[in-house]
Scaffold this active site. Structure first.
Site, PDB file in Angstrom:
ATOM      1  N   HIS A  99      -3.832   5.748   0.620  1.00 12.62           N
ATOM      2  CA  HIS A  99      -3.605   4.947  -0.571  1.00 12.62           C
ATOM      3  C   HIS A  99      -3.525   5.921  -1.739  1.00 12.62           C
ATOM      4  O   HIS A  99      -4.049   7.020  -1.657  1.00 12.62           O
ATOM      5  CB  HIS A  99      -4.770   3.985  -0.795  1.00 12.62           C
ATOM      6  CG  HIS A  99      -4.861   2.907   0.224  1.00 12.62           C
ATOM      7  ND1 HIS A  99      -4.139   1.747   0.140  1.00 12.62           N
ATOM      8  CD2 HIS A  99      -5.575   2.813   1.362  1.00 12.62           C
ATOM      9  CE1 HIS A  99      -4.421   0.986   1.190  1.00 12.62           C
ATOM     10  NE2 HIS A  99      -5.285   1.614   1.947  1.00 12.62           N
ATOM     11  N   ASP A 132       0.871  -1.168   0.000  1.00  9.50           N
ATOM     12  CA  ASP A 132       0.000   0.000   0.000  1.00  9.50           C
ATOM     13  C   ASP A 132       0.905   1.213   0.000  1.00  9.50           C
ATOM     14  O   ASP A 132       1.858   1.260   0.762  1.00  9.50           O
ATOM     15  CB  ASP A 132      -0.876   0.011   1.260  1.00  9.50           C
ATOM     16  CG  ASP A 132      -1.897  -1.112   1.231  1.00  9.50           C
ATOM     17  OD1 ASP A 132      -1.936  -1.836   0.207  1.00  9.50           O
ATOM     18  OD2 ASP A 132      -2.637  -1.271   2.210  1.00  9.50           O
TER      19      ASP A 132
END
Lengths: 600, 751
Positions: free
Chosen positions: A402, A185
């Site tokens: 993200h 991520d």
């Protein structure tokens, strides 16, 4: 078993096939686990659990693979969906490879999972692993610093900062010259305490990237923060209680920094308490205060003067019993998706009052209460099965770090990898991102990019023509090569590197030494020397008489084997330097002598 | 292909002076460390200047190994007054701790004398040029250094300490490793120089080639015994340490010992005294990932930061130290006793036979420590005692007049300008230096923002503890109780009339008495120095906490590393020669491959290196069978070089970023047709040790025994080792002979 492996490992190493097989996080979010196989090397990337499922169901599809064969397991960060299954995998399977994660990840992993075990003990009887397994797993995990290069049996890898959470890493792997980047991520935006994900200086041949937010574009950071603080201000101003369900660690620290700063600049709010209900956060305080090396420049500079992780307006709430629910307040509580635990408890207590509000600040997985609440239902079902009306305000302000479409596509534009594999994203989001990326590059003549989005257990197969390059060194290379030249020497293979050198240079370029074996065989011999000479000359026709060690001797086969004749002891001894050919010569000589002995 | 390698020692060759070397690789010029001795000997600078008359602007990069003065002391001077501009590479801790070393050094000097060789701004400027790297991080150099890579590897000794590997085209490695420590310590893992095996050129130090060290346990015990006996007889212990390097090991050790209830030490106090002690420990706390595995494991499992001290009190001045209850053990900087608090304490404490002074490193020649270590029985030393004293009498008057004049002049100019901002400006300057502008009045208060951080100490918790509402001020002193009643606060019982010894040495009693002197916070001062003879009556001992590999280990490591060329620097002539003789005899180095340069000598270690690449074709590779030897696989190949006209388009070279324009054509290596293959003599690689071979024989059911160095099997076959690793196999014609031979062959990788 051993035989089968011997058969498979040979060709696998020569094969040009590279497979990427998501065992989790393929067209879904949660239980990240991606298998990478190339040149006989097997690498597992992340080993998480699905937060929306429980027990064995939450595990990635590890039954697809043989845990024993995996060489290397890399964990990118400490979120449960990236490392939650690790203790199980290390302790309950036959895995015997090496595991790496960054220092900060390892330190937090220990406490985060311990907390997870405690929390899920309440809801599930079927535990994947115990506290003891977790402790044992700590000994097997090795740490790696950002940018530090590590070589594991020919697989070279190193980590880049990934933003996202403290200690989060992107991993670049190099196997036989093919470079693969797994982003885990990541976030390309610098925030209050973390730096933006780095852009690797080398371009990978294959990029495995997350696609959580698909084609969404995030709000600007300042707008988002203003909306966040504004919403909270509204809720407490109308006398309500504000609940912010968060993961105990990671984004929570960012929100705390924002809140502390906002409260500091708004004295009128000083009466309203902010609680951070997490025993875990308190435990991990030391981690945040220690691994500042993994944070951004601001924090690193600030820490020399005072620690920004010492909050002035936020109190820690050890348990719900200590909490005096008398008026407006702000509470940050875990877990982030309100599956169970304190955030669920508070939500159920407060959801019927319309003055109250909940702010969902992170990403929510399908099947969790937080995700359900976002669809603005009129009723919710409590853990005990009771139905409650939902009257409190619900806001969704995403702070989850993200990448959005702008960041992802920019990242890809800079790196220009020939192949992109999308993982860690809901099916629809992933499809949209894929379509958008395909559109971007379909008219581009120069860049030929293929984008893959495999489902769980479905493999992407790519072929990399593995060129085997050898470096010719030392006396073999004194002159530049020319057409038709014959090169003979020792080829040394180490990992995926080849060197070609002359045997005489072996000791000066490697730790290896060469040696020779001198052999001598003796036997009784009663016949005269002349007979010996005659018979040996029959054998080779080049028998020469010499004096060796003060004794008469016959040398045959161009002098490589000598037979020494000892009168007094009535013996002969055969001497030669071991070599596959000379050994045969010696055997021939011996048979001649034996013939004389048996039939003089 | 020839690589030019030139090496010049600017300092620290054939002697123990701080290291500073120039290394030229092709067109790229490295400065390897830039140490300055504790006396700021200008000779080093002159040498750099002279050597660098053309070098200085040619230096393309500086590599730093350790954060102490002996390895980077010259950096602020080079980057400041000498205006060197180039990137400096250092590990993150060397960057942080290096700053601490320099701040402490500057402040210590400033506390007692006029010091103007460089300023704190120069320090900051120099450190701004540092590019911070991690261990095992490969940095590719750009521009002139294209094709060169540098990598730092852990060297032990001090946190972040580095051995540098300079690689060229991935093959020709130059390793620069001095002052490393291979031994595991409390806070650091040892250096793994062995892993950098077979470098093309090794530059290493002979500093410790002749030294023999006590075992760690005995050494630690000696230290503790010394401290305990001294404290028990009511004496104070001074342990001279450096600012931010070895001090970590010692303070960590002592804090651990103090924690141990049985040690009997908890009753006494322990303090760490330097100008930057708080920051050093703060930084140490955030560098756990650079320390030993044991440390980070401890942290991961218990969340207890090893540098979260329970007993060690951090002090920034002698006044702070005076608050610490006696008898006490004090770790004070600098280790060379040339300046800093350790020197002040030495002057104070040396004459009292109850006290004990422990020196922990030998430091550079010419230092007080060096003198003392070489003669621990020294009855007395003549010392130049420098101090900063307050102005008084005529001088004070003169100063005041001058100040007044300046003020008047200032006011006049202000009036002329008709602006009032100047007062603000004055305020600003006043923030930094309490005394008004005067060149002869350097500030007493540290100028740098990093220095004053006492407030931060008060709050160490993550969260706010109590909530405060706006209300009238009311100070409520909390009284704490234990079973004996109210706890006693030492401050309450301190005699109020005695002013805390304000950084002045107690012997200058005449200096106290100018209370009335000034309304300014810090009275004007000047620096005086006098030579005093100090009787050393206290117990004086040297306990080696230098954290360097000892002579035997240095030799052992050298014989494992086996460099192809070797440059020996940094060591007394004796030890340099000793190590040279050892290397010549045991490493099999030819005379021309071993250098022991003198300062200023430029030596040429250029070599012709022969390397080119070939591509192995599938036909060739399918024909070879590999045999295993240690970590590599070996095979004999007979090949045929072929230049193809068209290189495959999908070609990916190993050397990434090698410039797209210059695509070199790589020849193919084809398998030689069978009829052309000439046989080759078998190569026996990796001979076994006879002792290991004996095990193998025994396992195979053959009786084997050593008799006079010869391995005899079943009384009919003998295996022995001749000179040059040659193995001799002898025996009668019998079955065992062939069995033994077969087993012997199996031990080798034969190709």
């Amino acid at each position: 078993m051993a035989k089968r492996k011997a058969e498979t490992s040979g060709p696998a190493e020569e094969s040009d096939l590279l497979t990427i097989r998501p065992l989790g996080a393929g067209q879904e979010v949660g239980r990240s686990c991606i298998m990478l196989e190339f040149k006989g090397k097997k690498i597992m990337l992340d080993c998480g659990i699905h937060p929306g499922l429980s027990g064995m169901d939450a595990l990635p599809y590890t039954d697809m693979i043989d845990a024993e064969d995996i060489d290397l397991l890399l964990i990118t960060h400490f979120h449960l969906d990236h490392c939650g299954a690790l203790p199980w995998f290390l302790e309950k399977t036959t895995f015997k490879g090496r595991v790496f994660m960054t220092h900060a990840t390892k330190a937090i992993y220990r406490w985060l999972l311990s907390d997870y075990i405690k929390v899920s003990n309440i809801s599930t009887d079927h535990m994947l692993y115990s506290e003891k397994d977790l402790e044992k797993s700590m000994d097997k995990i090795e740490t790696v610093n950002f940018h530090q290069e590590v070589d594991v049996n020919g697989v070279k890898f190193w980590c880049y900062h990934a933003g996202h959470v403290l200690g989060a890493a992107m991993v670049m792997m190099e196997i036989a010259g093919v470079k693969i980047l797994y982003t885990g991520d990541f976030s390309r935006v610098e925030d209050r305490h973390l730096m933006a994900a780095e852009i690797p200086s080398v371009s990978p041949d294959l990029l495995i990237t997350e696609s959580t937010y698909g084609t969404h574009v995030h709000e600007k950071r300042d707008i988002r923060e203003a909306r966040f603080t504004g919403t909270i201000h509204d809720i407490v101003a109308r006398g309500g209680r504000c609940l912010i369900p968060v993961f105990a660690l990671g984004r929570a620290q960012e929100l705390l920094l924002i809140l502390d700063e906002y409260w500091a600049s708004h004295p009128e709010l000083h009466d309203i308490p902010i609680y951070y209900a997490s025993s875990l956060a308190k435990k991990c305080m030391a981690v945040y205060q220690t691994y500042i090396g993994a944070m951004n420049e601001n924090i690193r500079r600030q820490i020399a003067v005072s620690n920004p992780f010492v909050f002035k307006h936020i109190s820690n709430l050890k348990s719900i019993d200590q909490f005096d629910d008398v008026g407006p307040c702000v509470i940050m509580a875990s877990p982030g998706m309100m599956q169970s635990g304190l955030s669920r408890q508070l939500f159920e207590t407060w959801c019927t009052d319309k003055r109250n509000g909940v702010i969902v600040a992170g990403y929510c997985v399908e099947g969790t209460l937080a995700k359900f609440v976002l669809s603005e239902p009129s009723e919710i079902v409590t853990l005990s099965g009771q139905k409650l009306p939902l009257r409190m305000s619900v806001d969704y302000i995403s702070f989850s770090a993200h990448t959005d479409y702008e960041q992802t596509s920019e990242f890809i534009r800079i790196l220009k990898p020939p192949h992109v594999v999308l993982v860690h994203g809901e099916q629809n989001e992933m499809a949209r991102l894929r379509a958008a990326l395909v559109r971007e590059y379909e008219d581009n003549e120069e860049i030929n990019m293929e984008i893959h989005s495999p489902r769980n257990t479905q493999a992407v197969e790519l072929y990399y023509r593995g060129e085997k390059m050898a470096k010719v060194m030392g006396s073999l290379a004194t002159k530049p090569p020319h057409e038709g030249q014959t090169l003979s020497g020792v080829l040394i293979k180490r990992g995926f590197n080849y060197h070609l050198i002359d045997p005489a240079d072996l000791s000066s370029y490697t730790e290896l030494t060469t040696s020779s074996i001198q052999q001598r065989q003796m036997l009784k011999f009663h016949s005269p020397f002349s007979l010996l000479h005659h018979c040996l000359n029959q054998l080779t026709s080049d028998a020469e008489i010499k004096m060796l060690h003060g004794k008469r001797a016959v040398c045959v086969f161009g002098g490589s084997v000598s037979v020494i004749y000892d009168d007094s002891a009535e013996t002969v001894s055969i001497e030669w330097d071991a070599d596959s050919v000379t050994d045969m010569y010696a055997d021939a000589v011996l048979s001649v002598i034996l013939q004389i002995v048996s039939d003089p | 292909m020839t690589s030019i390698i030139k090496f010049t020692a600017l300092s620290g060759a054939h002697d123990e002076a701080p290291p500073c070397y120039l290394l030229q690789v092709d067109d790229f010029c490295f400065l390897l460390d830039c140490g300055w001795d504790p006396h700021f000997n200008m000779a080093t600078v002159e040498s750099v200047k002279r050597q660098a008359a053309w070098h200085l602007h040619q230096i393309d990069a500086v590599l730093l190994s350790f954060p102490d003065q002996a390895h980077l002391g010259l950096l602020p001077y080079l980057m400041g007054p000498m205006e060197l501009k180039c990137p400096v590479y250092a590990t993150v801790p060397v960057y942080k701790m290096g700053q601490m070393f320099m701040y402490d050094l500057y402040q210590s000097r400033k506390n007692s004398e006029e010091f103007d060789l460089f300023t704190l701004d120069d320090v900051d400027k120099a450190f701004d040029n540092i590019i911070q790297v991690k261990y095992a991080q490969t940095v590719q150099l750009k521009g002139k250094g294209h094709g060169l890579t540098i990598t730092a590897h852990a060297a032990g000794h001090m946190v972040g300490g580095a051995m540098w590997k300079i690689g060229k085209d991935e093959e020709e490695d130059i390793v620069y490793a001095i002052d490393y420590n291979h031994k595991k310590e409390r806070h650091l893992d040892g250096a793994l120089l062995e892993s950098l095996s077979r470098p093309h050129l090794l530059i290493t130090g002979a500093y410790n080639a002749l030294s023999v060290q006590a075992r760690r346990k005995e050494r630690d015990q000696a230290l503790l015994n010394n401290i305990l006996t001294t404290l028990r007889r009511d004496g104070n212990v001074l342990i001279a340490v450096d600012t931010a390097g070895r001090v970590l090991e010692l303070s960590q050790l002592l804090d651990q010992v103090w924690r141990n209830q049985e040690s009997g030490l908890c009753a006494y106090s322990i303090a760490l005294l330097s100008n930057v002690s708080y920051n050093v420990i703060e930084f140490a706390k955030s560098q756990v990932e650079w320390m030993s595995d044991k440390m980070s494991r401890m942290f991961e499992e218990n969340r207890s930061n090893p540098f979260q001290f329970k007993h060690v009190t951090l002090c920034h001045s002698l006044a702070d130290l005076a608050q610490v209850r006696e008898p006490k053990a004090v770790l004070a900087s600098m280790s060379d006793l040339e300046c800093g608090y350790s020197r002040d304490l030495f002057v104070q404490w040396a004459s009292n036979p109850k006290n004990s002074i422990i020196l922990t490193s030998r430091t550079a020649p010419g230092c007080l420590t060096h003198t003392l270590v070489s003669n621990l029985k020294l009855p007395s030393v003549d010392l130049e005692v420098r101090k900063r004293v307050c102005l008084e009498g005529e001088e004070l008057e003169a100063f005041k007049t001058k100040e007044r004049e300046e003020k008047l002049a200032n006011e006049a100019s202000e009036k002329e300008a008709e602006v009032y901002e100047s007062s603000d400006e004055e305020m600003e300057t006043g923030d930094h230096q309490a005394t008004p502008t005067s060149p002869s009045l350097p500030p007493r208060v540290p100028k740098h923002d990093l220095m004053m951080v006492e407030e931060a100490k008060a709050r160490s918790s993550f969260f706010k503890q109590t909530k405060s509402y706006p209300m009238f001020l009311c100070r409520e002193d909390k009284t704490s109780w234990d079973e004996y009643g109210e706890a006693i606060r030492h401050e309450d019982y301190q005699p109020k009339d005695l002013p805390p010894p304000q950084e002045t040495l107690p012997m200058d009693t005449e200096a106290e008495g100018d209370d009335k002197s000034e309304e300014t916070a810090v009275p004007p001062t000047k620096c005086v120095s006098q030579t005093v003879s100090i009787n050393v009556r206290c117990s004086l001992s040297f306990i080696d906490f230098e954290g360097l590999s000892d002579g035997d280990s240095v030799k052992r490591i050298l014989s494992i590393v086996k460099p192809r060329q070797l440059i020996l620097v940094h060591g007394s002539p004796d030890s340099t020669n000793h190590l040279r003789d050892f290397s010549l005899s045991s490493l099999g180095l030819a005379k021309g491959k071993l250098f022991t340069p003198h300062v200023g000598e430029c030596l040429d270690a250029s070599t012709e290196s022969h390397i080119y690449q070939v591509k192995l074709t599938d036909s060739l590779m399918s024909a070879v069978g590999f045999s295993q030897a240690r970590d590599s696989e070996l095979a004999w190949v007979d090949g045929n070089v072929q230049f193809t006209s068209a290189a495959p388009s999908g070609f990916k070279g190993q050397g990434e970023g090698s410039g797209d324009g210059v695509q070199q054509r790589t020849p193919l290596l084809n398998a030689l047709p069978h009829n052309q293959v000439k046989g080759h003599p078998s190569v026996f690689i990796n001979p076994p040790r006879l002792a290991d071979f004996k095990q193998v024989l025994n396992k195979a059911g053959l009786q084997a025994e050593f008799s006079g160095g010869v391995l005899v099997c079943n009384k009919c076959v003998a295996v022995r080792k001749g000179e040059g690793g040659k193995i001799k196999l002898e025996g009668t014609v019998c079955e065992e002979y062939y069995k033994v031979r077969e087993l012997l062959y199996e031990q080798f990788a034969i190709i």
